[in-house]
Design a protein around this motif. Structure first.
Motif, PDB file in Angstrom:
ATOM      1  N   TYR A   1       8.372   0.659  19.734  1.00 36.38           N
ATOM      2  CA  TYR A   1       9.616   1.188  19.171  1.00 36.38           C
ATOM      3  C   TYR A   1       9.461   2.599  18.630  1.00 36.38           C
ATOM      4  O   TYR A   1      10.434   3.205  18.197  1.00 36.38           O
ATOM      5  CB  TYR A   1      10.090   0.275  18.028  1.00 36.38           C
ATOM      6  N   GLY A   2       8.247   3.144  18.644  1.00 34.84           N
ATOM      7  CA  GLY A   2       8.007   4.443  18.009  1.00 34.84           C
ATOM      8  C   GLY A   2       7.190   5.385  18.861  1.00 34.84           C
ATOM      9  O   GLY A   2       7.542   5.686  19.995  1.00 34.84           O
TER      10      GLY A   2
ATOM     11  N   ASN B   1       7.273   9.802  26.222  1.00 31.07           N
ATOM     12  CA  ASN B   1       7.623  11.120  25.677  1.00 31.07           C
ATOM     13  C   ASN B   1       7.352  11.272  24.181  1.00 31.07           C
ATOM     14  O   ASN B   1       7.826  12.229  23.574  1.00 31.07           O
ATOM     15  CB  ASN B   1       9.082  11.493  25.991  1.00 31.07           C
ATOM     16  N   PHE B   2       6.599  10.349  23.593  1.00 28.50           N
ATOM     17  CA  PHE B   2       6.239  10.478  22.182  1.00 28.50           C
ATOM     18  C   PHE B   2       4.721  10.636  22.056  1.00 28.50           C
ATOM     19  O   PHE B   2       3.974  10.412  23.013  1.00 28.50           O
ATOM     20  CB  PHE B   2       6.764   9.282  21.380  1.00 28.50           C
TER      21      PHE B   2
ATOM     22  N   GLY C   1      13.655  -0.169  22.112  1.00 24.60           N
ATOM     23  CA  GLY C   1      12.317   0.301  22.435  1.00 24.60           C
ATOM     24  C   GLY C   1      11.961  -0.006  23.874  1.00 24.60           C
ATOM     25  O   GLY C   1      12.840  -0.164  24.725  1.00 24.60           O
ATOM     26  N   GLU C   2      10.663  -0.127  24.132  1.00 20.56           N
ATOM     27  CA  GLU C   2      10.149  -0.360  25.473  1.00 20.56           C
ATOM     28  C   GLU C   2       9.213  -1.556  25.465  1.00 20.56           C
ATOM     29  O   GLU C   2       8.496  -1.776  24.480  1.00 20.56           O
ATOM     30  CB  GLU C   2       9.398   0.874  25.982  1.00 20.56           C
TER      31      GLU C   2
ATOM     32  N   GLU D   1      13.918  11.681  19.097  1.00 15.75           N
ATOM     33  CA  GLU D   1      13.363  13.003  18.815  1.00 15.75           C
ATOM     34  C   GLU D   1      13.820  13.519  17.461  1.00 15.75           C
ATOM     35  O   GLU D   1      13.092  14.242  16.794  1.00 15.75           O
ATOM     36  CB  GLU D   1      13.740  13.985  19.922  1.00 15.75           C
ATOM     37  N   ASN D   2      15.035  13.167  17.033  1.00 16.58           N
ATOM     38  CA  ASN D   2      15.517  13.604  15.714  1.00 16.58           C
ATOM     39  C   ASN D   2      14.612  13.097  14.600  1.00 16.58           C
ATOM     40  O   ASN D   2      14.352  13.810  13.629  1.00 16.58           O
ATOM     41  CB  ASN D   2      16.948  13.120  15.459  1.00 16.58           C
ATOM     42  N   GLU D   3      14.144  11.858  14.733  1.00 14.23           N
ATOM     43  CA  GLU D   3      13.285  11.280  13.698  1.00 14.23           C
ATOM     44  C   GLU D   3      11.878  11.891  13.716  1.00 14.23           C
ATOM     45  O   GLU D   3      11.154  11.781  12.749  1.00 14.23           O
ATOM     46  CB  GLU D   3      13.186   9.754  13.847  1.00 14.23           C
TER      47      GLU D   3
END
Length: 177
Positions: free
Chosen positions: A19-20, A25-26, A77-78, A149-151
């Motif tokens: 979830y994070g 892309n994170f 999430g994934e 991305e905002n977070e």
């Protein structure tokens, strides 16, 4: 533990809901990319939690899923199928042996489908129970639907955080502010 999906010829140890920072892309996704390349993980799809859970940001904008079912929102999430070796590497990243996160069951459904869709039993990395409720309070009992991305604005990678403190020290300082 789940042993249904096949991970490139290896039996999956678990289905893991991310979830994070492990999402595509994170910042921590390179670990999953490496696991996929080595045949220790495979991407299943985008999913969301069946129940509402709090998803909050802690120190350095690190995301935490809190094991407080019924609070927060349905979290997006994934889902990945992960081998035993891959799970060991993910547990290390998430600090399960150091009291950072704990890997526990969660029920998810594919994103965009009705709740009546086939429910999948998976596991997720939740904030350790020793500080989860304080993290919820610190965030004003307000949770996110999705870590976007905002977070990540203000997110500090592990290597760029003060190294003289442990992650639990960072959490304690965040909670005491």
């Amino acid at each position: 533990m789940v042993a249904e999906a096949d991970v490139s010829g290896k039996e999956a140890a678990a289905l893991i809901f991310t979830y994070g920072t492990l999402k595509r892309n994170f910042s921590n996704h390179p670990l999953l990319q490496d696991l996929i390349l080595n045949g220790d993980a495979s991407f299943i799809g985008t999913y969301r939690t069946v129940q509402n859970y709090p998803l909050v940001c802690g120190p350095y904008r690190v995301p935490f899923l809190l094991n407080i079912p019924g609070s927060g929102q349905s979290v997006h999430g994934e889902l990945y199928s992960v081998s035993t070796d891959g799970l060991s590497r993910m547990d290390e990243l998430e600090g399960t042996s150091r009291g950072h996160y704990e890997r526990l069951p969660i029920k998810v459904v594919p994103s965009g489908e009705e709740m009546e869709a086939k429910i999948t039993c998976a596991e997720a990395y939740y904030a350790h129970g020793s500080y989860a409720m304080e993290m919820w309070k610190k965030n004003g009992k307000q949770g996110l639907k999705c870590y976007t991305e905002n977070e990540t604005i203000g997110y500090v990678k592990r290597k760029d955080r003060p190294q003289h403190l442990t992650f639990l020290d960072h959490i304690r300082l965040f909670l005491s502010d």
